[in-house]
Write an enzyme that holds these catalytic residues in place. Sequence first.
Site, mmCIF file in Angstrom:
data_model
loop_
_atom_site.group_PDB
_atom_site.id
_atom_site.type_symbol
_atom_site.label_atom_id
_atom_site.label_comp_id
_atom_site.label_asym_id
_atom_site.label_seq_id
_atom_site.Cartn_x
_atom_site.Cartn_y
_atom_site.Cartn_z
ATOM 1 N N ASP A 101 18.801 48.217 99.930
ATOM 2 C CA ASP A 101 18.189 49.790 99.348
ATOM 3 C C ASP A 101 16.534 49.559 98.106
ATOM 4 O O ASP A 101 16.350 50.319 97.390
ATOM 5 C CB ASP A 101 19.015 50.815 98.200
ATOM 6 C CG ASP A 101 19.720 49.825 97.116
ATOM 7 O OD1 ASP A 101 19.112 48.935 96.927
ATOM 8 O OD2 ASP A 101 20.846 50.874 96.532
ATOM 9 N N GLU A 123 23.685 47.425 105.397
ATOM 10 C CA GLU A 123 24.359 47.964 104.637
ATOM 11 C C GLU A 123 23.380 49.237 104.626
ATOM 12 O O GLU A 123 23.407 49.528 103.580
ATOM 13 C CB GLU A 123 24.357 47.328 102.915
ATOM 14 C CG GLU A 123 24.970 48.204 101.884
ATOM 15 C CD GLU A 123 24.759 47.650 100.971
ATOM 16 O OE1 GLU A 123 23.802 47.918 100.282
ATOM 17 O OE2 GLU A 123 25.498 47.034 100.054
ATOM 18 N N GLU A 137 16.490 53.921 94.579
ATOM 19 C CA GLU A 137 16.868 53.135 95.820
ATOM 20 C C GLU A 137 17.793 54.052 96.630
ATOM 21 O O GLU A 137 17.572 53.693 98.292
ATOM 22 C CB GLU A 137 18.475 51.951 94.990
ATOM 23 C CG GLU A 137 17.852 50.643 94.574
ATOM 24 C CD GLU A 137 17.576 50.808 93.067
ATOM 25 O OE1 GLU A 137 17.932 52.242 92.618
ATOM 26 O OE2 GLU A 137 17.466 49.921 92.471
ATOM 27 N N HIS A 216 23.065 46.590 85.157
ATOM 28 C CA HIS A 216 20.956 46.161 84.853
ATOM 29 C C HIS A 216 19.855 48.332 85.717
ATOM 30 O O HIS A 216 19.031 47.336 85.499
ATOM 31 C CB HIS A 216 20.463 45.701 85.768
ATOM 32 C CG HIS A 216 21.619 45.826 87.223
ATOM 33 N ND1 HIS A 216 20.585 46.128 88.273
ATOM 34 C CD2 HIS A 216 22.748 45.765 87.925
ATOM 35 C CE1 HIS A 216 20.973 45.902 89.427
ATOM 36 N NE2 HIS A 216 22.573 45.893 88.734
ATOM 37 N N ARG A 218 18.084 51.159 86.373
ATOM 38 C CA ARG A 218 16.874 51.300 86.540
ATOM 39 C C ARG A 218 17.089 53.412 85.082
ATOM 40 O O ARG A 218 16.770 52.991 84.689
ATOM 41 C CB ARG A 218 16.136 52.394 87.120
ATOM 42 C CG ARG A 218 14.208 51.861 86.827
ATOM 43 C CD ARG A 218 13.989 52.368 88.288
ATOM 44 N NE ARG A 218 13.203 50.524 88.017
ATOM 45 C CZ ARG A 218 12.167 50.459 87.908
ATOM 46 N NH1 ARG A 218 11.640 50.871 87.362
ATOM 47 N NH2 ARG A 218 12.350 48.564 88.171
ATOM 48 N N HIS A 249 21.549 40.494 82.702
ATOM 49 C CA HIS A 249 20.604 40.739 83.282
ATOM 50 C C HIS A 249 18.559 39.943 83.024
ATOM 51 O O HIS A 249 19.064 40.491 81.688
ATOM 52 C CB HIS A 249 20.548 42.090 84.357
ATOM 53 C CG HIS A 249 19.469 42.050 85.144
ATOM 54 N ND1 HIS A 249 18.153 42.188 85.601
ATOM 55 C CD2 HIS A 249 20.157 42.215 86.789
ATOM 56 C CE1 HIS A 249 17.992 42.134 86.861
ATOM 57 N NE2 HIS A 249 19.149 42.361 87.852
HETATM 58 N N1 UDP Z 1 26.598 38.071 90.109
HETATM 59 C C1 UDP Z 1 26.164 37.026 89.828
HETATM 60 N N2 UDP Z 1 25.920 36.696 88.955
HETATM 61 C C2 UDP Z 1 25.876 37.394 87.769
HETATM 62 C C3 UDP Z 1 25.894 38.503 87.875
HETATM 63 C C4 UDP Z 1 26.367 39.269 89.226
HETATM 64 O O1 UDP Z 1 26.278 36.080 90.830
HETATM 65 O O2 UDP Z 1 25.905 36.835 86.979
HETATM 66 C C5 UDP Z 1 26.466 38.922 91.384
HETATM 67 C C6 UDP Z 1 27.883 39.743 91.932
HETATM 68 O O3 UDP Z 1 29.075 39.008 92.364
HETATM 69 C C7 UDP Z 1 27.166 40.837 93.125
HETATM 70 C C8 UDP Z 1 25.495 40.991 92.796
HETATM 71 O O4 UDP Z 1 25.520 39.518 92.299
HETATM 72 O O5 UDP Z 1 27.254 39.854 94.241
HETATM 73 C C9 UDP Z 1 25.133 41.908 92.023
HETATM 74 O O6 UDP Z 1 24.011 42.311 91.831
HETATM 75 P P1 UDP Z 1 23.560 43.062 90.962
HETATM 76 O O7 UDP Z 1 24.661 43.828 90.556
HETATM 77 O O8 UDP Z 1 22.375 42.234 90.245
HETATM 78 O O9 UDP Z 1 22.660 44.685 92.168
HETATM 79 P P2 UDP Z 1 23.617 45.598 92.487
HETATM 80 O O10 UDP Z 1 25.238 44.582 93.067
HETATM 81 O O11 UDP Z 1 23.961 47.223 91.758
HETATM 82 O O12 UDP Z 1 22.547 45.634 93.612
#
Ligand code: UDP
Length: 377
Positions: A101, A123, A137, A216, A218, A249
């Site tokens: 997204d 997804e 998103e 993280h 927005r 982040h």
């Molecule tokens: N993740 C990582 N290192 C970190 C924090 C998260 O590898 O320090 C991984 C986590 O296991 C997951 C992904 O990053 O697979 C999630 O990313 P994020 O939270 O940035 O994005 P979202 O999933 O909310 O789109």
Amino acid sequence: MSPQYSLHVLFIAGTRPEVIKLAPVLKAFALKDGVRVELCAAGQHKELLEQAFADFALSPEYRLDVMQPGQSLASLSGRLFHAFDRLLNDVQPDWVVVQGDTTSTMTAALCAFYKKIKVAHVEAGLRSHSLGAPFPEELNRRVTGIVADLHFAPTPRAQANLLQEGTPAERIKVTGNTVVDALRWIEKSCKDTNTLPRAIQELLQSGKRIVLVTGHRRESFGEGFKAISTAIRRLADQHVNTVFVYPVHLNPNVRKPVEELLAGHERILLLEPLSYKAFITLMKVCTLILTDSGGVQEEAPSLGKPVLLMREVTERPEGIEAGTTKLVGVDADQIEKEVSTLLDSPEALVAMTSVANPFGDGQASERIVAAIIEYKP
Ligand code: UDP
């Protein structure tokens, strides 16, 4: 395209979670004969993207340099449209594979559509039914769904959302979420805690409990992050045997309030973003997770970890229904209350660990690769 290839597939990844969730699909594709697989780093994230490529030993064939400090969504989208337009002119793949997204996902899908290149959406079909959250998103995922030729829905609920919007049933495949495939792949190398930063190893040796925090989104920038940070500080004051470990982040809208409000507390450990391997190892040893992340919600049930979700709505209600996730919003009092309940009650913690992950079974990538190879328009 060289004659030895019958299929040319271009993967697009703009952010860390896209790399993590596409890596197993790309690896499964690369094992097939006659398929040319290429990867484009769209550059919506920079350092986080490179870290995730390193985690999966991936080296993209193409890199777009679009990120600018303080960029607006419109200016990012504009640069991505231009960059994808040029890229697709040059590469001319049969398929563009996008995930989830993000703004990279949405702009790449539209550019492929304009050029009549087929779009596979990994997804697909998650809906919060609110354009305000996750922002932007929810819109990105819906727009991508309008132009996709194949929709890979992780769950039956995502499939139902797509059907309800009139997506032809034969274009939708229920596959499970590829993050479970990624987790299984990385987990093999997460057997011991030596890969964790020294500060965490010392915490574990001292017998402290860990609450893992990530955030993280927005829609929480500003007041939301202030409330989240206030809650964590109060919790750290109260729970003397617990340390709040927060890999922060890189977005400055996150880092500034978090560092201002949380740095310097003896039971709050602020870290740089961790490698996927280290992060999953940390998930395995923590007591519970306080997050607004999509991917972390999907990974946690596989590791038997309760998730308190700092959002007002979620496009992933499966975790809530399975009892592994609880929505706690971005209100400081509510976050404080819910975390304390879990830390103070072993029964409440146990009640939130499920046996089966509702998001996937680790076989999603194989299903996706088979569907693209077998696709008949
Ligand atoms: N993740 C990582 N290192 C970190 C924090 C998260 O590898 O320090 C991984 C986590 O296991 C997951 C992904 O990053 O697979 C999630 O990313 P994020 O939270 O940035 O994005 P979202 O999933 O909310 O789109």
